[in-house]
Design an enzyme around this catalytic site. Structure first.
Site, PDB file in Angstrom:
ATOM      1  N   SER A  54       0.825  -1.216   0.000  1.00 43.29           N
ATOM      2  CA  SER A  54       0.000   0.000   0.000  1.00 43.29           C
ATOM      3  C   SER A  54       0.854   1.260   0.000  1.00 43.29           C
ATOM      4  CB  SER A  54      -0.892  -0.013   1.249  1.00 43.29           C
ATOM      5  OG  SER A  54      -1.465   1.261   1.453  1.00 43.29           O
ATOM      6  N   TYR A 114      -2.321   5.633  -4.466  1.00 41.36           N
ATOM      7  CA  TYR A 114      -3.397   6.604  -4.319  1.00 41.36           C
ATOM      8  C   TYR A 114      -2.871   7.885  -4.948  1.00 41.36           C
ATOM      9  CZ  TYR A 114      -6.108   3.986  -0.823  1.00 41.36           C
ATOM     10  OH  TYR A 114      -6.874   3.070  -0.178  1.00 41.36           O
ATOM     11  N   HIS A 143     -13.251  -2.488  -2.118  1.00 40.04           N
ATOM     12  CA  HIS A 143     -12.394  -2.015  -1.026  1.00 40.04           C
ATOM     13  C   HIS A 143     -12.758  -2.702   0.299  1.00 40.04           C
ATOM     14  CE1 HIS A 143      -9.419   1.401  -0.803  1.00 40.04           C
ATOM     15  NE2 HIS A 143      -9.475   1.060   0.463  1.00 40.04           N
TER      16      HIS A 143
END
Ligand code: FNR
Length: 360
Positions: A107, A130, A252
């Site tokens: 992540s 992201y 998610h």
């Protein structure tokens, strides 16, 4: 650890091991948590059509994703802040991934830097991205991932804004440290009345992200790009047209839009329009080897697991993560044998019956 017989048992062990605030952060979903529960329940409504009298003395579960070999079609989903679960954070998870010959998607929001994870082991790693309003920061991180030997960028597209996770709001969940961005931009948020994770997300994330930005991402990296967070045939087609290298069907883990469908119920509509042009993966609610089989029968190339990995890590460190993956692999192997498949290539659509088909 020998007493643990299935992946679900790690959840309670994690609950005992963690402060309530962290356990709630890992386990929780958005609003009514309907999607969170449905992800798992929808798997339980799919039944098998097992075949018999097939020689299953030797089972081969191995596969390849983007050309990289895996011992089984089970990968590690990107989940943030492993440091809240265990002091070694993502480096422990990555070592477990390497030991199990699987791929870890690290992540953006990791507790260890992406370079620390890279140098901790030789697991094949993808980097989850992201996109931030500060595009220069996102671009730098992508370049760093490329330099550190990550093999693909997984662009998460279902978080223009953070879903409303009520447990985190109640607990005033702390904003975790984002080590990947230290020195690049300030990740400090004012102590607020609600979730620190939400405050951080609303400060950093770029809600303007749209299909044109795939070109932007292409222009800054040579790595393959996977899109994570597709739930409809319409968006699956757009993803193919945008030239991405893979799709991850995901809601998610029920943490974003509540009442999104369970991923396993929309997998087939995505697979049908993609027509084998790029791999389709799935995450959300995978807790059993039988779930892995069901996802493959409905067209997924592999599945990713999120929470079970963090529960394993919280309960027993890297050994816990290994145990989670090994248990799923063993269950999947048995499922193959009991349904008459010697390899994953033998799994067909006819090996399962969905609820819709049963009601017809
Ligand atoms: C996530 N997920 C996630 N996804 C992502 O793209 N980037 C991230 O940083 C995170 N962080 C994160 C933290 C935690 C605690 C959870 C539980 C989930 C979503 C994750 O990749 C995956 O989609 C789901 O976890 C899959 O569902 P299961 O396996 O948890 O049911």
């Amino acid at each position: 650890m020998d007493q643990i017989v299935n992946v679900n048992e790690f959840q309670e062990l994690a609950r005992q091991a963690l402060p309530k605030m962290y356990y709630d952060f890992y386990s929780g979903g958005a609003e009514d948590q309907h999607t969170l529960k449905e992800n798992m329940e929808a798997f339980s409504r799919i039944m098998f059509r097992p075949r018999v009298l097939v020689d299953v003395t030797k089972i081969d579960m191995s596969t390849r994703i983007l050309g990289y070999p895996l011992s089984a079609p089970i990968m590690i989903a990107p989940t943030g802040s492993h440091g809240l679960a265990h002091p070694e954070g993502e480096t422990a998870t990555a070592k477990a991934a390497a030991a199990c010959n699987t791929i870890m998607i690290v992540s953006s929001m990791s507790s260890c830097t992406l370079e620390e994870v890279a140098s901790s082991c030789n697991a094949v790693r993808f980097f989850q991205l992201y996109v931030f309003e500060r595009r220069d920061v996102s671009a730098q991180v992508v370049r760093r991932a490329e330099r550190a030997g990550y093999k693909a960028i997984v662009l998460t597209v279902d978080v223009p804004k953070l879903g409303r996770r009520e447990a985190d709001i109640k607990n005033k969940m702390i904003a975790p440290k984002l080590r990947n961005f230290e020195g690049l931009f300030s990740t400090k948020v004012k102590p607020s009345d609600g979730s620190g994770v939400e405050a951080l997300a609303s400060r950093a994330l770029d809600a303007s992200l749209n299909w044109k930005d795939i070109e932007w991402l292409r222009s800054i990296t040579k790595l393959p790009i996977l899109i994570k967070g597709i739930l409809t045939r319409e968006d699956a087609l757009k993803a193919v047209e945008a030239g991405v290298d893979g799709i991850i069907v995901s809601n998610h883990g029920g943490r974003q839009l509540d009442y999104s469908p369970a991923t396993i119920t929309v997998l087939e509509e995505v697979v049908h329009v993609v027509k084998g042009r790029i791999p389709v993966l799935l995450d959300g609610g995978v807790r059993r080897g039988t779930d892995v089989f069901k996802a493959l029968a409905l067209g997924a190339k592999a599945v990713l697991i999120g929470r079970p990995v963090v529960y394993g890590l919280a309960a027993k460190g890297g050994d816990g993560v290994m145990k989670v993956i090994e248990m799923l692999k063993n269950e999947f192997e048995l499922t193959l044998a009991l349904s008459g498949c010697a390899t994953i290539g033998d799994i067909t659509r006819n090996h399962v019956k969905t609820e819709d088909e049963r009601l017809k």
